[in-house]
Motif scaffolding. Structure first.
Motif, PDB file in Angstrom:
ATOM      1  N   THR A 148       1.088  -1.098   0.135  1.00 34.14           N
ATOM      2  CA  THR A 148       0.212  -0.180   0.250  1.00 34.14           C
ATOM      3  C   THR A 148       1.090   1.491  -0.314  1.00 34.14           C
ATOM      4  N   LYS A 149       0.617   2.255  -0.532  1.00 32.27           N
ATOM      5  CA  LYS A 149       1.097   3.908   0.020  1.00 32.27           C
ATOM      6  C   LYS A 149       1.218   3.888   1.211  1.00 32.27           C
ATOM      7  N   ASP A 150       1.128   3.718   2.415  1.00 32.58           N
ATOM      8  CA  ASP A 150       1.074   3.738   3.696  1.00 32.58           C
ATOM      9  C   ASP A 150       2.581   2.840   4.002  1.00 32.58           C
ATOM     10  N   ASP A 151       2.657   1.825   2.993  1.00 35.36           N
ATOM     11  CA  ASP A 151       3.758   0.816   3.259  1.00 35.36           C
ATOM     12  C   ASP A 151       4.611   1.847   2.661  1.00 35.36           C
ATOM     13  N   LEU A 152       4.541   2.584   1.587  1.00 38.79           N
ATOM     14  CA  LEU A 152       6.210   2.591   0.816  1.00 38.79           C
ATOM     15  C   LEU A 152       6.118   4.819   1.629  1.00 38.79           C
ATOM     16  N   LEU A 153       5.410   5.216   1.846  1.00 39.54           N
ATOM     17  CA  LEU A 153       5.071   6.587   2.396  1.00 39.54           C
ATOM     18  C   LEU A 153       5.127   5.902   4.066  1.00 39.54           C
ATOM     19  N   GLN A 154       6.395   5.870   4.490  1.00 42.77           N
ATOM     20  CA  GLN A 154       7.076   5.706   6.238  1.00 42.77           C
ATOM     21  C   GLN A 154       8.141   6.912   6.481  1.00 42.77           C
ATOM     22  N   LYS A 155       7.097   7.157   7.870  1.00 42.13           N
ATOM     23  CA  LYS A 155       8.449   8.426   8.583  1.00 42.13           C
ATOM     24  C   LYS A 155       9.354   7.574   8.832  1.00 42.13           C
ATOM     25  N   GLY A 156      10.455   8.397   8.597  1.00 42.86           N
ATOM     26  CA  GLY A 156      12.251   7.812   8.948  1.00 42.86           C
ATOM     27  C   GLY A 156      12.530   6.647  10.442  1.00 42.86           C
ATOM     28  N   GLU A 157      10.791   7.677  11.376  1.00 47.70           N
ATOM     29  CA  GLU A 157      10.901   6.515  12.625  1.00 47.70           C
ATOM     30  C   GLU A 157      11.023   5.572  11.958  1.00 47.70           C
ATOM     31  N   ASN A 158      10.072   4.627  11.653  1.00 46.29           N
ATOM     32  CA  ASN A 158       9.762   2.944  11.108  1.00 46.29           C
ATOM     33  C   ASN A 158      10.953   2.528  10.430  1.00 46.29           C
ATOM     34  N   LEU A 159      11.916   3.184  10.328  1.00 45.34           N
ATOM     35  CA  LEU A 159      13.290   2.743   9.595  1.00 45.34           C
ATOM     36  C   LEU A 159      13.762   1.145   9.940  1.00 45.34           C
ATOM     37  N   VAL A 160      14.530  -0.445  10.389  1.00 42.26           N
ATOM     38  CA  VAL A 160      14.494  -0.912  10.880  1.00 42.26           C
ATOM     39  C   VAL A 160      16.193  -1.300  10.052  1.00 42.26           C
ATOM     40  N   GLY A 161      16.783  -0.191   9.162  1.00 42.90           N
ATOM     41  CA  GLY A 161      17.992  -0.984   9.062  1.00 42.90           C
ATOM     42  C   GLY A 161      18.165   0.715   8.205  1.00 42.90           C
ATOM     43  N   ALA A 162      19.879   1.508   7.722  1.00 42.84           N
ATOM     44  CA  ALA A 162      19.793   2.325   6.841  1.00 42.84           C
ATOM     45  C   ALA A 162      21.341   2.336   7.033  1.00 42.84           C
ATOM     46  N   GLY A 163      21.819   2.848   5.778  1.00 42.95           N
ATOM     47  CA  GLY A 163      23.520   3.460   5.243  1.00 42.95           C
ATOM     48  C   GLY A 163      24.083   3.662   4.134  1.00 42.95           C
ATOM     49  N   TYR A 164      25.499   3.465   3.788  1.00 41.43           N
ATOM     50  CA  TYR A 164      25.117   4.116   2.735  1.00 41.43           C
ATOM     51  C   TYR A 164      26.913   3.568   2.337  1.00 41.43           C
ATOM     52  N   ILE A 165      26.983   3.693   0.350  1.00 44.55           N
ATOM     53  CA  ILE A 165      28.830   3.035   0.159  1.00 44.55           C
ATOM     54  C   ILE A 165      29.053   4.384  -0.113  1.00 44.55           C
ATOM     55  N   ILE A 166      30.139   4.679   0.338  1.00 46.09           N
ATOM     56  CA  ILE A 166      30.667   5.330  -0.676  1.00 46.09           C
ATOM     57  C   ILE A 166      31.687   4.846  -1.708  1.00 46.09           C
TER      58      ILE A 166
END
Ligand code: P6P
Length: 337
Positions: A148-166
């Protein structure tokens, strides 16, 4: 002598033990991202070889209205082809794609959604400036067989993880699952990411500010006052600030993580929401910086509390050391004279 080192794969598996309900899905997903990072790193590092001629631009204009670089397309397709093999992912949001990619076979069991900028800063590729991949992982909230749209458009507070590769003088993979931020450097000989920045913490205050001052005339008066303060050399700002601006978000952010200070991409009279994207640039980096003790806002509101309205929406970004971001916020609110 027996070299003691930890690989990214080992740390991802160790991470899993911290979550009692872990099924191995998140571990599996992170390992797919790790493989894609190695493939992109190899291609980026070969990009300068004319025989590869991947440096060129294409005739395509992406959804951002930007000329697509061949490496943009390569990075996007590499990540999607590998990630689609993962049974854990039900949808992928990418800067390079107008619409989300729903993975039909996974909609029932795939409990994660990945948002990514596959290759940020790619316009810098032909001048050999560091570029990067940014990603975040959230859970599918709805129980049905639709994403759903709610699945896709979530606040960052809901994240389970994040990262970057440089992808720079070395390739560094930085990620967090909410228990600290850890960085790993690719050892090309081993083909492994080795732990190089355990438990990263951003300095509480730094003396580097990073903003494109070419936009000065387009800024609000408060934004101008903020940068004028940083430029000034007087006792109140000792030690004096230094200006550093690479023009590649992941490179500017990674330096800020290591040395402290602030990166700003403010609103301006041409781009009232700034240039950077909320879902797959600001939110993942805000998640990382907060887990390292820093701060990220749009100048007024915490990035992780902003509810996205559409997948490519832009947002002004003030991110870095807590004291520096709070100072910029005081200028924007008129509190700091
Ligand atoms: P400007 C690169 O094109 C990018 O998307 C980010 O990596 C970078 O921070 C920003 O744009 C630079 O934008 O307007 O200063 O050239």
């Amino acid at each position: 002598m027996n070299r003691q080192f930890s690989t990214l794969s080992q740390c991802i598996r160790e991470n899993e033990k911290e979550f009692s309900q872990a099924t191995g899905a998140y571990t599996g997903l992170m390992n797919e991202i790790l493989v894609a990072a190695k493939i992109i790193s190899q291609e980026v590092n070969r990009a300068g070889l004319s025989v590869i001629n991947i440096l060129e631009q294409t005739d395509n204009i992406n959804v951002q209205g930007e000329v697509q670089q061949k490496l943009d397309i390569f990075a996007n397709s590499s990540l999607k082809n590998i990630l689609k093999r993962s049974p854990y992912l039900c949808a992928i949001i990418s800067e390079e794609d107008e619409k989300p990619t729903i993975i039909p076979g996974n909609v029932i069991k795939g409990k994660y959604i990945l948002s990514m900028d596959p290759l940020d800063g790619s316009s810098n590729i032909d001048v050999n400036v560091s570029i990067g991949t940014i990603f975040s992982i959230s859970r599918k909230l709805s129980s049905g067989t639709e994403v759903t749209k709610d699945d896709l458009l979530q606040k960052g507070e809901n994240l389970v993880g994040a990262g970057y590769i440089i992808y720079g003088s070395s390739t560094v993979f930085v990620y967090s699952t909410g228990n600290g931020v850890h960085g790993f450097t690719l050892d090309p000989g081993l083909g492994e990411f080795l732990l190089s920045y355990p438990n990263m913490k951003i300095p509480s205050k730094g003396t580097i500010y990073s903003v494109n001052e070419g936009n000065y005339d387009l800024w609000s008066d408060q934004q101008k006052k903020c940068v004028e303060y940083l430029r000034k050399r007087d006792k109140a700002t000792s030690p004096p600030y230094n200006a550093r601006y690479i023009g590649s978000l992941v490179a500017d952010f990674h330096r800020t993580m290591l040395k402290g200070g602030i990166f700003m991409y403010p609103a301006n009279s041409i781009a009232p929401n700034g240039k950077l994207r909320l879902l797959y640039e600001a939110i993942p980096l805000a998640y990382i910086v907060e887990n390292a003790g820093g701060k990220a806002s749009n100048g007024f509101q915490r990035i992780l509390e902003i509810h996205p309205n559409e997948i490519h929406q832009r947002v002004p970004l003030f991110i870095g050391s807590k004291e520096n971001v709070e100072m910029a916020e005081k200028f924007l609110s008129g509190e700091h004279k």
